[in-house]
Design an enzyme around this catalytic site. Structure first.
Site, short mmCIF file in Angstrom:
data_model
loop_
_atom_site.label_atom_id
_atom_site.label_comp_id
_atom_site.label_asym_id
_atom_site.label_seq_id
_atom_site.Cartn_x
_atom_site.Cartn_y
_atom_site.Cartn_z
N HIS A 160 0.83 -1.22 0.00
CA HIS A 160 0.00 0.00 0.00
C HIS A 160 0.86 1.27 0.00
CE1 HIS A 160 -3.32 -2.73 1.19
NE2 HIS A 160 -2.38 -3.27 1.96
N SER A 281 14.75 21.64 -16.17
CA SER A 281 13.56 22.42 -16.45
C SER A 281 13.99 23.74 -17.07
CB SER A 281 12.79 22.66 -15.16
OG SER A 281 11.99 23.81 -15.29
N LYS A 287 15.67 21.82 -10.91
CA LYS A 287 15.07 20.54 -11.31
C LYS A 287 16.03 19.59 -12.02
CE LYS A 287 11.33 19.49 -10.93
NZ LYS A 287 10.13 19.84 -11.71
N GLU A 294 10.03 8.25 -17.06
CA GLU A 294 8.70 8.82 -17.30
C GLU A 294 8.21 8.50 -18.70
OE1 GLU A 294 8.01 12.89 -14.90
OE2 GLU A 294 9.86 12.84 -16.05
#
Ligand code: ARG
Length: 468
Positions: A160, A281, A287, A294
């Site tokens: 979980h 970024s 970043k 991804e």
């Protein structure tokens, strides 16, 4: 109509094809991918025609020379594809006739584009599968290389997405290994059904020439010969199987991607991904984005989409060949390209993961991950498991109030919940103790994980040797 611009099939036609229809029905813009397989198939077909006496040795020689010259042009990027000639098959056939004259027109004896295209796709897919299975093995070796040094690295095992029990980081990596080991098996199994030859089925019913399908199959290294001509030209379930195996593989890669993205975030900080797999970024200077995992996660969508597309293309088709089948190619090619790209990315990235061992350990200590070990300790001292669960639950509550882990509670605190607890309890409350106690086949004890890595390595080696 037999002039230069005519079709190979327009004998019965009295008007030219509508310009839109010509481009709408053409597949040459995408089925060019099959060109070299198409030529391979034609070479085998021509040899067979000569062997059974349908063409003579001179004719075969001319065809071979012509087809090989065309293959060379295609490889050099010098072949001119024409939409008017519809597809890869007719482009090549016309080029052959242009080169060697009327003899070229004999190549299509005893054959149809229907069995030709089915053969091309199978030859193509057989190669693709071989590259995929090689890449999976490469990735698995990368996992083993990484895992070997991490058997004693402790991270929170989760259920979980909550800290559950301590596990060895190598154990987690080996779960990935097992997942793609099954993918490897699926592709290998799929290959057996791909490797069956449709040629000889002709349009749908077979052919009146005395063909020798065994010879053609042997020349093309097909393991089996399609047993029914109608099925041979219409079946695409081998392609569906391939997309299904690909979807399951990508589902796995997507899950790992998700884990790596989480782990690389500052909140987890379990791993560092080398800069070369990340991008920055354009606005936020701090970043470092995990673009590669991804994108793999994102590309999973198109692979699932292709599977559904192929299933849907087939579901309403009566036997035998229908033009619908032309729609099998783009999803199939896109799936192959995507799978190969994702495997290439992963094979590079996985061994380069930099584990942040201290952070993993700290996170394991924060989640009362040895609570089950304490319950098991009480059970060994005679308490029924349900009661032990309750005692430990109360101690976790105490830990939360005091802001410390179970291993950081005093013996007196621990004994306040049960007098069965003695000083030796601290042995089971340590992360190392928790890991070491799960010492059975498939468990997370470092000793077991090391053995699992060793046997996985042996498994790969054995299969490698069996292949050569
Ligand atoms: N381009 C066609 C395909 O991809 C080749 C087979 C065409 N057969 C036919 N009967 N029109 O399926």
């Amino acid at each position: 109509m037999t002039d230069e611009t005519s079709k190979l099939w327009d004998g019965r036609f009295t008007e030219a094809t509508d310009a839109f229809v010509e481009s709408f029905t053409a597949s040459v813009s995408f089925d060019q991918v099959l060109a070299l397989y198409d030529i391979e198939g034609s070479l085998a077909h021509a040899r067979m025609l000569q062997a059974v006496g349908v063409i003579n040795a001179n004719e075969l020689g001319a065809m071979q020379q012509g087809l090989e010259a065309i293959a060379a042009d295609i490889k050099a990027g010098q072949f001119e594809w024409s939409i008017a000639l519809e597809d890869v098959h007719m482009n090549i056939e016309r080029a052959l006739t242009d080169r060697i004259g009327d003899v070229g027109k004999k190549l299509h004896t005893g054959r149809s584009r229907n069995d030709q295209v089915a053969t091309d796709i199978r030859l193509y897919l057989r190669d693709v599968i071989d590259t995929i299975t090689d890449k999976i093995r490469h990735l698995q070796e990368g996992i083993l290389d990484l895992a070997e040094n991490e058997t004693g690295t402790i991270m929170p095992g989760m259920t979980h997405l909550q800290v559950a029990q301590p596990v060895s980081f190598a154990h987690h990596l080996m779960a990935w290994f097992e997942m793609i080991d099954r993918d490897h098996e699926r592709f290998t199994d799929c290959r057996r059904r791909v490797n069956s030859m449709p040629l000889g089925a002709a349009a749908l019913a077979g052919t009146t020439y005395p063909i020798d399908r065994r010879l053609t199959a042997e020349l093309l290294s097909f393991e089996t010969i399609a047993a029914n001509s109608l099925d041979a030209v219409s079946d695409r379930d081998f392609a569906i199987e391939f997309c299904s195996a690909s979807s399951i593989l990508l589902m796995h890669l997507s899950r790992w991607s998700e884990e790596m993205i989480l782990w690389a975030s500052p909140q987890f900080s379990f791993i560092d991904l080398p800069d070369r797999f990340c991008t920055g970024s354009s606005i936020m200077p701090q970043k470092k984005n995990p673009d590669v995992p991804e994108l793999v996660r994102g590309k999973t969508g198109r692979v699932f989409g292709s599977l559904v597309a192929l299933l849907t293309v087939m579901k309403g088709q009566p036997l035998a060949y229908n033009k619908d089948n032309q729609e099998d190619k783009e999803p199939l090619f896109d799936t192959a390209t995507t799978v190969l790209q994702c495997l290439t990315a992963f094979a590079d990235m996985i061994p380069a993961i930099e584990p942040q061992r201290d952070n993993m350990r700290a996170a394991t200590l924060r989640g009362f991950s040895t609570a089950t070990d304490l319950a098991d300790y009480l059970v060994r001292r005679g308490l029924p498991f349900r009661d032990a669960h309750d005692v430990v639950g109360r101690l976790v509550g105490l830990g939360i109030r005091k802001g410390c882990d179970l291993s950081e509670l005093s013996l007196t605190d621990l004994q306040s919940a049960s007098e069965l607890i003695e000083a030796d309890v601290f042995e089971v409350l340590t992360l190392e103790g928790s890991l070491a106690a799960r010492n059975h086949l498939g468990g997370t004890a470092p000793e077991q994980v090391a053995a699992a890595i060793k046997s996985a390595r042996a498994r790969l080696l054995e299969q490698d040797q069996a292949r050569t």
